[in-house]
Design a protein around this motif. Structure first.
Motif, mmCIF file in Angstrom:
data_model
loop_
_atom_site.group_PDB
_atom_site.id
_atom_site.type_symbol
_atom_site.label_atom_id
_atom_site.label_comp_id
_atom_site.label_asym_id
_atom_site.label_seq_id
_atom_site.Cartn_x
_atom_site.Cartn_y
_atom_site.Cartn_z
ATOM 1 N N ARG A 22 -15.187 -4.219 -46.790
ATOM 2 C CA ARG A 22 -16.355 -4.452 -45.943
ATOM 3 C C ARG A 22 -16.688 -3.255 -45.061
ATOM 4 O O ARG A 22 -17.774 -3.190 -44.467
ATOM 5 C CB ARG A 22 -16.125 -5.682 -45.057
ATOM 6 N N LEU A 23 -15.761 -2.323 -44.967
ATOM 7 C CA LEU A 23 -15.922 -1.191 -44.065
ATOM 8 C C LEU A 23 -16.067 0.117 -44.824
ATOM 9 O O LEU A 23 -15.569 0.267 -45.940
ATOM 10 C CB LEU A 23 -14.714 -1.085 -43.125
ATOM 11 N N THR A 97 -18.990 2.125 -40.188
ATOM 12 C CA THR A 97 -20.149 1.308 -40.547
ATOM 13 C C THR A 97 -19.726 0.183 -41.483
ATOM 14 O O THR A 97 -18.598 0.157 -42.000
ATOM 15 C CB THR A 97 -21.231 2.144 -41.260
ATOM 16 N N ASN A 98 -20.649 -0.731 -41.721
ATOM 17 C CA ASN A 98 -20.459 -1.779 -42.719
ATOM 18 C C ASN A 98 -20.781 -1.234 -44.105
ATOM 19 O O ASN A 98 -21.737 -0.469 -44.275
ATOM 20 C CB ASN A 98 -21.358 -2.977 -42.423
ATOM 21 N N ASN A 100 -21.834 -3.045 -46.530
ATOM 22 C CA ASN A 100 -23.028 -3.739 -46.990
ATOM 23 C C ASN A 100 -23.555 -4.614 -45.858
ATOM 24 O O ASN A 100 -22.855 -4.898 -44.890
ATOM 25 C CB ASN A 100 -22.735 -4.579 -48.238
ATOM 26 N N ASP A 101 -24.815 -5.057 -45.995
ATOM 27 C CA ASP A 101 -25.447 -5.850 -44.948
ATOM 28 C C ASP A 101 -25.142 -7.334 -45.062
ATOM 29 O O ASP A 101 -25.211 -8.062 -44.064
ATOM 30 C CB ASP A 101 -26.969 -5.648 -44.987
ATOM 31 N N TYR A 102 -24.787 -7.797 -46.256
ATOM 32 C CA TYR A 102 -24.620 -9.225 -46.450
ATOM 33 C C TYR A 102 -23.229 -9.727 -46.042
ATOM 34 O O TYR A 102 -23.020 -10.932 -45.927
ATOM 35 C CB TYR A 102 -24.906 -9.623 -47.906
ATOM 36 N N ASP A 103 -22.288 -8.834 -45.792
ATOM 37 C CA ASP A 103 -20.946 -9.251 -45.378
ATOM 38 C C ASP A 103 -20.430 -8.287 -44.312
ATOM 39 O O ASP A 103 -19.477 -7.534 -44.540
ATOM 40 C CB ASP A 103 -20.008 -9.280 -46.578
ATOM 41 N N PRO A 104 -21.038 -8.291 -43.133
ATOM 42 C CA PRO A 104 -20.635 -7.337 -42.097
ATOM 43 C C PRO A 104 -19.280 -7.670 -41.503
ATOM 44 O O PRO A 104 -18.850 -8.817 -41.472
ATOM 45 C CB PRO A 104 -21.750 -7.484 -41.055
ATOM 46 N N SER A 105 -18.608 -6.631 -41.035
ATOM 47 C CA SER A 105 -17.317 -6.796 -40.380
ATOM 48 C C SER A 105 -17.508 -6.825 -38.869
ATOM 49 O O SER A 105 -18.330 -6.068 -38.318
ATOM 50 C CB SER A 105 -16.375 -5.647 -40.754
ATOM 51 N N VAL A 108 -17.230 -3.547 -36.689
ATOM 52 C CA VAL A 108 -18.346 -2.630 -36.463
ATOM 53 C C VAL A 108 -19.192 -3.191 -35.320
ATOM 54 O O VAL A 108 -19.813 -4.246 -35.468
ATOM 55 C CB VAL A 108 -19.209 -2.469 -37.727
ATOM 56 N N GLN A 110 -22.183 -3.950 -32.591
ATOM 57 C CA GLN A 110 -23.638 -3.998 -32.716
ATOM 58 C C GLN A 110 -24.335 -3.075 -31.728
ATOM 59 O O GLN A 110 -25.404 -2.540 -32.023
ATOM 60 C CB GLN A 110 -24.118 -5.435 -32.513
#
Length: 363
Positions: A22-23, A97-98, A100-105, A108, A110
């Motif tokens: 995810r990272l 950063t993440n 991907n956008d659909y499974d953020p950690s 990271v 905001q």
């Protein structure tokens, strides 16, 4: 708020990111850390609560941060602060950063950005830390070289130590390397008087790419390092490099490629370390097929398991198998030198230091 992590905190995240899909760490053009703001800066104002929790800062850890100059030092409980005006050479910070956008950690943040030092700078920072511990005597210098080399082999290898317990914790395998011998060498050429630079330059001379496990990273130094560092100095070798085979040779074997753990081209000798993973699933069959392919190609193979190298006595007995093959090419002098090392108490002490550095679980 932008948070620039020091070498120690960066190493934690480098190991974490390489094992968490995810990272990711995105390259930037930034070479200079920025101020965290007017002092005092408290942990909760940094806007990275989940990362602080992961790094165990609220419990017993500390967050290592960088600031551009002494007047911007952070004085807050749970932080340690270092001054770094600019990363050496062409090194730049990496942004957490993440992937991907659909499974953020949650690691990271905001409302903040977290910057991580690149692996090469982490190694240089760790060299500086080791030198602060003292290296005035030969034994301390030897130990520091071994410890830094071990770190480099892990970062250049395809395995990753536990971020918080790299000595005895779990290991993740089959991950991409974080850096390379070439990248470490490129930074070395840019170093002029930085703390730890001498140790850094010495250690990277012994590093090789793509080591596949902590045991492989032990076997390489134990077999091929100079006797001054506790190695047997058995000559030139390639590590995890596919054999250069002709089309006719490839057509005669079952494996599409053969990549020995270590290959001594002078003796057409392949060395394989068979860890516990080789006992699982279809791996025993694959290992057998590879052994048959070595025979077809007219190459020798020596395979070692844990019991072959778990103690100094076992290791030296196993190394004697290699020496037996080498003396068929080089004559009895190889055996004479090997036996002399076995009887040299000073060498055996250095070898013990190498074992303890690369295999701390045996202490």
């Amino acid at each position: 708020m932008d948070v620039y992590l020091d070498d120690k905190s960066s190493l934690h995240l480098l190991r974490k990111v390489s094992t968490d899909p995810r990272l990711e760490l995105r390259t930037t053009g930034e070479q200079c850390p920025m101020s965290l703001g007017s002092s005092p800066v408290s942990l909760h104002r940094m806007g990275i609560p989940h990362l602080l929790s992961y790094l165990r800062v609220p419990e017993n850890g500390t967050l290592g941060v960088l600031v551009p100059d002494a007047k911007h030092r952070v004085r807050a409980h749970g932080t340690s602060c270092s001054v770094k005006a600019k990363l050496p050479g062409d090194c730049t910070f990496m942004l957490l950063t993440n992937a991907n956008d659909y499974d953020p950690s949650l690691l990271v943040p905001q409302d903040s950005r977290v910057f991580v030092m690149p692996p090469e700078c982490v190694v240089l920072g760790m060299a500086g830390r080791l030198m602060r511990g003292g290296a005035s005597d030969k034994d301390a210098w030897t130990k520091n070289v071994l410890m830094l080399t071990k770190l480099c082999l892990g970062l250049c290898g395809t395995y990753r130590h536990d971020p918080f317990d790299p000595w005895k914790g779990s290991v993740t395998y089959e991950v991409p390397p974080l850096t390379s011998v070439d990248a470490l060498g490129a930074l070395s050429a840019c170093l002029h008087g930085e703390r730890g630079a001498r140790l850094y330059k010495e250690a990277i001379q012994h590093v090789y790419d793509l080591s596949g496990s902590p045991q492989e990273s032990f076997m390489g130094p134990a077999l091929f390092f100079s006797s001054a560092y506790g190695g047997l100095d058995l000559g030139e070798f390639d590590a995890n490099k596919p054999l250069d085979l002709s089309k006719s040779e490839l057509a005669s074997i079952d494996c599409r490629t053969i990549t020995p753990d270590f290959f001594l081209s002078t003796y057409d000798l392949a060395l394989e370390y068979l860890g516990s993973v080789h006992e699982k699933g279809s791996n025993p069959k694959k290992d057998h097929v590879r052994s048959l392919d070595y025979q077809t190609l007219g190459k020798r193979e020596l395979a070692f398991v844990y019991d072959d190298v778990k103690t100094q006595d076992a290791f030296m007995h196993s190394a004697a198998r290699i020496v037996t093959i080498m003396e068929q090419f080089d004559g009895p002098g190889v055996r004479t030198r090997f036996e002399r090392l076995k009887g040299d108490q000073a060498f055996m002490k250095r070898q013990k230091q190498l074992f303890q550095t690369f295999r701390p679980w045996l202490r």
